[in-house]
Write an enzyme that holds these catalytic residues in place. Structure first.
Site, PDB file in Angstrom:
ATOM      1  N   LYS A 175       0.406  -1.131  -0.240  1.00  0.00           N
ATOM      2  CA  LYS A 175      -0.336   0.015   0.057  1.00  0.00           C
ATOM      3  C   LYS A 175       0.725   0.496   0.116  1.00  0.00           C
ATOM      4  CE  LYS A 175      -2.025   2.927   3.023  1.00  0.00           C
ATOM      5  NZ  LYS A 175      -2.369   4.136   2.232  1.00  0.00           N
ATOM      6  N   GLU A 250      10.140   2.374  10.675  1.00  0.00           N
ATOM      7  CA  GLU A 250      10.793   3.028  10.887  1.00  0.00           C
ATOM      8  C   GLU A 250      10.520   4.077  10.919  1.00  0.00           C
ATOM      9  OE1 GLU A 250      13.876   3.316  11.377  1.00  0.00           O
ATOM     10  OE2 GLU A 250      14.638   0.827  11.216  1.00  0.00           O
ATOM     11  N   CYS A 284      13.188  11.941   6.354  1.00  0.00           N
ATOM     12  CA  CYS A 284      13.011  11.459   7.917  1.00  0.00           C
ATOM     13  C   CYS A 284      14.439  11.927   8.477  1.00  0.00           C
ATOM     14  CB  CYS A 284      12.133  10.546   8.430  1.00  0.00           C
ATOM     15  SG  CYS A 284      13.864   8.988   6.875  1.00  0.00           S
ATOM     16  N   GLU A 384       9.286  16.869  15.256  1.00  0.00           N
ATOM     17  CA  GLU A 384       9.686  16.437  14.039  1.00  0.00           C
ATOM     18  C   GLU A 384       8.936  18.175  12.861  1.00  0.00           C
ATOM     19  OE1 GLU A 384      10.684  13.229  10.902  1.00  0.00           O
ATOM     20  OE2 GLU A 384       8.681  13.301  12.131  1.00  0.00           O
TER      21      GLU A 384
END
Length: 483
Positions: A175, A250, A284, A384
């Protein structure tokens, strides 16, 4: 008129049972619809899982070099369509052509790498404790695995999950993220062109709430590999492990680059700037904190501001320095963090505004942003920010720099810029990150070494890429043969 794309289940391109679709537009021009994709349901996901399970035994029993030949033909198909894939990636995700071309090449290289690795798949022979006996191990596929991938590297991340999963004999339900599914659809087309048997890879688009749940809950799924936010990844991991599925997630990062007085300041600015503003900060592993020794702090701030202000922002197809955010919601979140930085007392040195006028009005463009006078406990130094926002912090010595680098809940990638070899070694030893670099930007990974994070950046189970990628998708059987 845009093209409607189907799901790929059991070797056929089909519509969702929902009959509904969603549109994907160009982030540089929201009025340009690039295509429509299936708004799939849990029933579609279950059909994909059933197809993958049915194909398991035949694919697992296919000799590994034969599986590798399919991967190599996939790499060749990707190479033949590289220009097309690069343009697709740029127009749907926003990367510049240079960045997108590099990502497509990485996908090609990954499939080539794992195609060759299939020749070496196997176990190890050990010395038995008695005569007339053999003792050895063999690697076996897990079965059917689900892969859930993000929009920010929409072909590289699927490639580094798909290739080792297939090389080791697993079947797959895949997906992609809804913001940028087109380039991964073309990756599936290349797998089909390469002669991958029906049912071995199944591709289903749609919302995570509808499609993602079966991919982590279904009893016939043997493992889940996820890349995305820490919040979603935590839910995926908790759900999948309820029945002891193997899980690899992750997730987020708050990546620092430490700049020491011995560093060449021009090099330091280039390393931090490219790590912070490359791919619009939508990585990331992007550098979002520059931790700078007080002796060179003021000079560094002045030069990184000049760097940010020198960047050209625009449509990635013009191969500018920085493209748009992928969606309006991502842009809004970046602008919200700019406001948070101001409110918390940081100094906005440059940027922080949505770009408007002329070619900018219909896109999701933002200025590269630099904050100075940032304290380690401010939100822009802790949370973040998936955008081109750099927080610059001042420290008095090496020990404080490492402490500040480690003082967040994430631990993905970290770097130091120094001409002191001792500092480089001490940084690698002391920093709490899965990737530690000396005199390199936090972004950018070699495909043949492990990748993964510490703390809230990862489930801290299995790494990705290289031999570690093969480890995740295989189980070890120990055989005792008394002859």
């Amino acid at each position: 008129m845009s093209t409607e794309h189907g799901n790929y289940i059991d070797g056929d391109w089909i519509e969702s049972e929902s009959g509904e679709t969603f549109a994907v537009s160009n982030p540089a021009n929201k009025n340009e619809i690039l295509g429509t994709y299936q708004q799939s349901t849990s029933d579609d996901a279950k059909a994909a899982i059933e197809a993958a399970v049915a194909a398991q035994d035949e694919w697992a029993s296919t000799p590994a070099p034969e599986r590798g030949a399919v991967l190599k033909r996939t790499a060749d198909a990707l190479e033949a369509r590289k220009d097309e894939l690069t343009k697709t990636l740029t127009t749907e995700e926003g990367k510049t052509l240079s960045e997108a071309g590099g990502e497509v090449q990485r996908a090609i290289d990954i499939f080539t790498y794992y195609a060759e690795k299939t020749r070496d798949l196997g176990g190890t022979m050990k010395a038995a404790s008695a005569g007339n006996k053999q003792l050895y191990t063999k690697l076996e596929p897990l079965g059917t695995v689900s892969l859930i991938t993000p929009w920010n590297y929409p072909i590289a991340i699927p490639a580094w999950k798909l290739a080792p999963a297939l090389a080791t004999g697993n079947t797959v339900v895949f997906k992609p993220a809804s913001a940028a599914p087109g380039v991964s659809l073309k990756l599936v087309e290349c797998l089909e062109q390469a002669g991958l048997p029906s049912g071995v890879v199944n591709y289903v688009t749609g919302s995570g709430s509808d499609v993602g749940a079966p991919l982590s809950e279904h009893g016939e799924i043997d493992a889940v590999s996820f890349t995305g936010s820490t919040a979603i990844g935590t839910i995926v991991a908790q759900t999948a492990t309820e029945d002891l599925k193997r899980v690899q997630c992750e997730m987020g990062g708050k990546n620092p680059t430490v700049v020491m007085p011995s560093a060449d300041l021009t090099d330091a600015v280039d390393i931090v700037g490219s790590g912070a503003f490359g791919v619009t900060g939508q990585a990331c592993t992007a550098c979002s904190r520059a931790i700078v020794h007080e002796e060179v702090y003021d000079e560094f701030v002045a030069e990184i501001v000049d760097y940010a202000e020198s960047l050209t922002v625009g449509d990635g197809t013009d191969d500018v320095d920085m493209g748009p955010h992928v969606t309006e919601s991502e842009l809004d979140e970046t602008l919200e963090y700019v406001n948070v930085g101001r409110e918390d007392g940081a100094t906005l040195e440059t940027g922080g505004n949505r770009l408007t006028g002329d070619e900018y009005d219909d896109g999701y463009f933002v200025e590269p942003t630099v904050f100075s006078d940032v304290n380690a406990d401010m939100r822009i130094a802790q949370e973040e920010i998936f955008g081109p926002v750099l927080a610059v912090l001042s420290v008095s010595d090496f020990e404080e720099a490492v402490a500040v680098a480690n003082g967040v809940e994430f631990g993905l990638s970290a770097s130091i810029v120094t001409d002191d070899l001792s500092e480089g070694h001490r940084f690698i030893e002391g920093v709490e990150a899965g990737v530690a670099k000396v005199n390199e930007k936090t972004t950018g990974l070699e495909l043949h070494v492990p990748f993964g994070g510490y703390k809230q950046s990862s489930t801290n189970t299995y790494r990705e890429q290289g031999d570690a990628g093969l480890d995740f998708f295989t189980s070890i059987k120990t055989a005792y043969l008394n002859y």
